[in-house]
Write a protein that holds these residues in place. Structure first.
Motif, PDB file in Angstrom:
ATOM      1  N   HIS A  81       0.813  -1.225   0.000  1.00  0.00           N
ATOM      2  CA  HIS A  81       0.000   0.000   0.000  1.00  0.00           C
ATOM      3  C   HIS A  81       0.844   1.272   0.000  1.00  0.00           C
ATOM      4  N   SER A  82       2.095   1.188   0.451  1.00  0.00           N
ATOM      5  CA  SER A  82       2.939   2.384   0.523  1.00  0.00           C
ATOM      6  C   SER A  82       3.595   2.740  -0.810  1.00  0.00           C
ATOM      7  N   ALA A  83       3.391   1.919  -1.834  1.00  0.00           N
ATOM      8  CA  ALA A  83       4.031   2.182  -3.127  1.00  0.00           C
ATOM      9  C   ALA A  83       3.607   3.540  -3.674  1.00  0.00           C
ATOM     10  N   ASP A  84       4.574   4.346  -4.043  1.00  0.00           N
ATOM     11  CA  ASP A  84       4.346   5.699  -4.557  1.00  0.00           C
ATOM     12  C   ASP A  84       4.164   5.624  -6.066  1.00  0.00           C
ATOM     13  N   THR A  85       2.907   5.599  -6.514  1.00  0.00           N
ATOM     14  CA  THR A  85       2.615   5.473  -7.937  1.00  0.00           C
ATOM     15  C   THR A  85       1.600   6.521  -8.367  1.00  0.00           C
ATOM     16  N   ASP A  86       1.499   6.691  -9.678  1.00  0.00           N
ATOM     17  CA  ASP A  86       0.472   7.549 -10.258  1.00  0.00           C
ATOM     18  C   ASP A  86      -0.612   6.716 -10.927  1.00  0.00           C
ATOM     19  N   PHE A  87      -0.798   5.490 -10.496  1.00  0.00           N
ATOM     20  CA  PHE A  87      -1.858   4.633 -11.025  1.00  0.00           C
ATOM     21  C   PHE A  87      -2.455   3.834  -9.868  1.00  0.00           C
ATOM     22  N   GLU A  88      -3.636   3.311 -10.073  1.00  0.00           N
ATOM     23  CA  GLU A  88      -4.309   2.527  -9.051  1.00  0.00           C
ATOM     24  C   GLU A  88      -3.831   1.085  -9.084  1.00  0.00           C
ATOM     25  N   PHE A  89      -3.842   0.445  -7.933  1.00  0.00           N
ATOM     26  CA  PHE A  89      -3.449  -0.956  -7.837  1.00  0.00           C
ATOM     27  C   PHE A  89      -4.165  -1.581  -6.644  1.00  0.00           C
ATOM     28  N   THR A  90      -4.086  -2.892  -6.535  1.00  0.00           N
ATOM     29  CA  THR A  90      -4.635  -3.597  -5.382  1.00  0.00           C
ATOM     30  C   THR A  90      -3.623  -3.534  -4.255  1.00  0.00           C
ATOM     31  N   GLU A 230      22.329   1.616 -14.788  1.00  0.00           N
ATOM     32  CA  GLU A 230      22.238   2.783 -15.656  1.00  0.00           C
ATOM     33  C   GLU A 230      20.796   3.260 -15.721  1.00  0.00           C
ATOM     34  N   ASN A 231      20.604   4.581 -15.561  1.00  0.00           N
ATOM     35  CA  ASN A 231      19.274   5.197 -15.642  1.00  0.00           C
ATOM     36  C   ASN A 231      18.300   4.624 -14.609  1.00  0.00           C
ATOM     37  N   PHE A 232      18.807   4.253 -13.428  1.00  0.00           N
ATOM     38  CA  PHE A 232      17.936   3.595 -12.458  1.00  0.00           C
ATOM     39  C   PHE A 232      16.817   4.511 -11.963  1.00  0.00           C
ATOM     40  N   LYS A 233      17.091   5.819 -11.833  1.00  0.00           N
ATOM     41  CA  LYS A 233      16.046   6.735 -11.383  1.00  0.00           C
ATOM     42  C   LYS A 233      14.923   6.826 -12.402  1.00  0.00           C
ATOM     43  N   GLU A 234      15.287   6.861 -13.669  1.00  0.00           N
ATOM     44  CA  GLU A 234      14.282   6.937 -14.729  1.00  0.00           C
ATOM     45  C   GLU A 234      13.462   5.645 -14.799  1.00  0.00           C
ATOM     46  N   MET A 235      14.118   4.502 -14.638  1.00  0.00           N
ATOM     47  CA  MET A 235      13.393   3.240 -14.700  1.00  0.00           C
ATOM     48  C   MET A 235      12.404   3.128 -13.539  1.00  0.00           C
ATOM     49  N   ARG A 236      12.823   3.544 -12.364  1.00  0.00           N
ATOM     50  CA  ARG A 236      11.887   3.489 -11.221  1.00  0.00           C
ATOM     51  C   ARG A 236      10.698   4.415 -11.455  1.00  0.00           C
ATOM     52  N   LYS A 237      10.942   5.588 -12.045  1.00  0.00           N
ATOM     53  CA  LYS A 237       9.837   6.509 -12.321  1.00  0.00           C
ATOM     54  C   LYS A 237       8.869   5.905 -13.337  1.00  0.00           C
ATOM     55  N   VAL A 238       9.389   5.230 -14.353  1.00  0.00           N
ATOM     56  CA  VAL A 238       8.503   4.577 -15.312  1.00  0.00           C
ATOM     57  C   VAL A 238       7.644   3.536 -14.599  1.00  0.00           C
ATOM     58  N   ASN A 239       8.248   2.773 -13.710  1.00  0.00           N
ATOM     59  CA  ASN A 239       7.500   1.759 -12.972  1.00  0.00           C
ATOM     60  C   ASN A 239       6.510   2.360 -11.967  1.00  0.00           C
ATOM     61  N   GLN A 240       6.743   3.618 -11.608  1.00  0.00           N
ATOM     62  CA  GLN A 240       5.785   4.331 -10.745  1.00  0.00           C
ATOM     63  C   GLN A 240       4.664   4.960 -11.561  1.00  0.00           C
ATOM     64  N   GLY A 241       4.804   4.950 -12.884  1.00  0.00           N
ATOM     65  CA  GLY A 241       3.812   5.590 -13.732  1.00  0.00           C
ATOM     66  C   GLY A 241       3.922   7.102 -13.752  1.00  0.00           C
ATOM     67  N   LYS A 242       5.128   7.608 -13.437  1.00  0.00           N
ATOM     68  CA  LYS A 242       5.319   9.068 -13.349  1.00  0.00           C
ATOM     69  C   LYS A 242       5.904   9.637 -14.634  1.00  0.00           C
TER      70      LYS A 242
END
Length: 242
Positions: A81-90, A230-242
């Motif tokens: 539940h603490s995942a910081d995302t811009d999309f809905e999830f269970t 490489e590009n780890f910050k960008e990859m995490r943001k993509v996975n957050q939907g940001k």
């Protein structure tokens, strides 16, 4: 129970398909974006409907296929539940249980590698009430523990990881470990090329688990830190939907 482990090499990662064959209810854990159609075909071949797609954490070394897979299969996409995302999830919390037919998944919140990281304890209820194995993501791997600075400070991550490893160490020594990475991954040091183990074996031979004092563990995690992806910050943001 049906169970499959998939060892990917580009990037180096492990993903999983398992669940209840008799009721055709399956779970995918830590899917890669490049392999989404492969998982769907594998599930069809095994006669499984994908009911849940789970990321143990928001990855920083590859792009997750979980959202795409859940959209294509209408499965529930599960994160802590603490995942910081811009999309809905269970959303799940520590101690929550998910049933996929006769297969029970118990969620353990195991932060450290990332704040939202979870491990999944799996029980085949047709065989008994005791758990069989645990999917540990990048918290506990064979030979070492996951790095801690990709989503928080190294020291804070190491503090949380120490507590998480203690939690996993409390599981039965017979319980099998299936991690999210293996030798060659940049998310840990001294990782084994053997991608499975048990709680008992790791308690005897995994140096990270042998360290009993928190300060000593933090010092250990701050030494010989591998190069960042490489590009780890960008990859995490993509996975957050940001």
């Amino acid at each position: 129970m049906l169970f499959r482990q998939y060892l990917h090499t580009n990037p180096i990662a492990a993903s999983y398909l398992f669940g209840c064959g008799s009721k055709a209810q399956g779970v995918i854990v830590d899917p890669l974006k490049e392999e989404v159609d492969f998982y769907i075909e594998e599930a069809k071949r095994l006669g499984m409907n994908i009911e849940y797609v789970i990321d143990t954490h928001l990855h920083a070394d590859h792009i997750s296929g979980a959202r795409e897979l859940s959209q294509k299969t209408r499965a529930n996409y599960v994160l802590h539940h603490s995942a910081d995302t811009d999309f809905e999830f269970t959303a799940v919390e520590d101690g929550d249980e998910i049933m996929a037919g006769n297969t029970k998944l118990t969620v353990l919140h195991t932060p450290g590698h990332t704040p939202e990281h979870i491990s999944i304890v799996v029980t085949d209820t047709t065989r008994g009430d005791d758990p069989w194995f645990v999917l540990t993501g990048h918290t506990l791997m064979v030979g070492d523990a996951g790095r801690t600075e990709l989503a928080s400070s190294l020291e804070q991550g190491a503090t949380n990881l120490f507590k998480s490893l203690q939690k996993l160490s409390g599981l039965g020594e017979y319980i099998e470990i299936y991690p999210g990475a293996f030798s060659g991954s940049v998310c840990g040091r001294k990782l084994s090329g053997k991608p499975t183990s048990t709680i008992g074996f790791e308690k005897r031979f995994n140096h990270a688990l042998l360290i009993q004092e928190k300060d000593d563990f933090i010092k250990h995690m701050m030494e010989d830190v591998p190069p960042q992806p490489e590009n780890f910050k960008e990859m995490r943001k993509v996975n957050q939907g940001k």
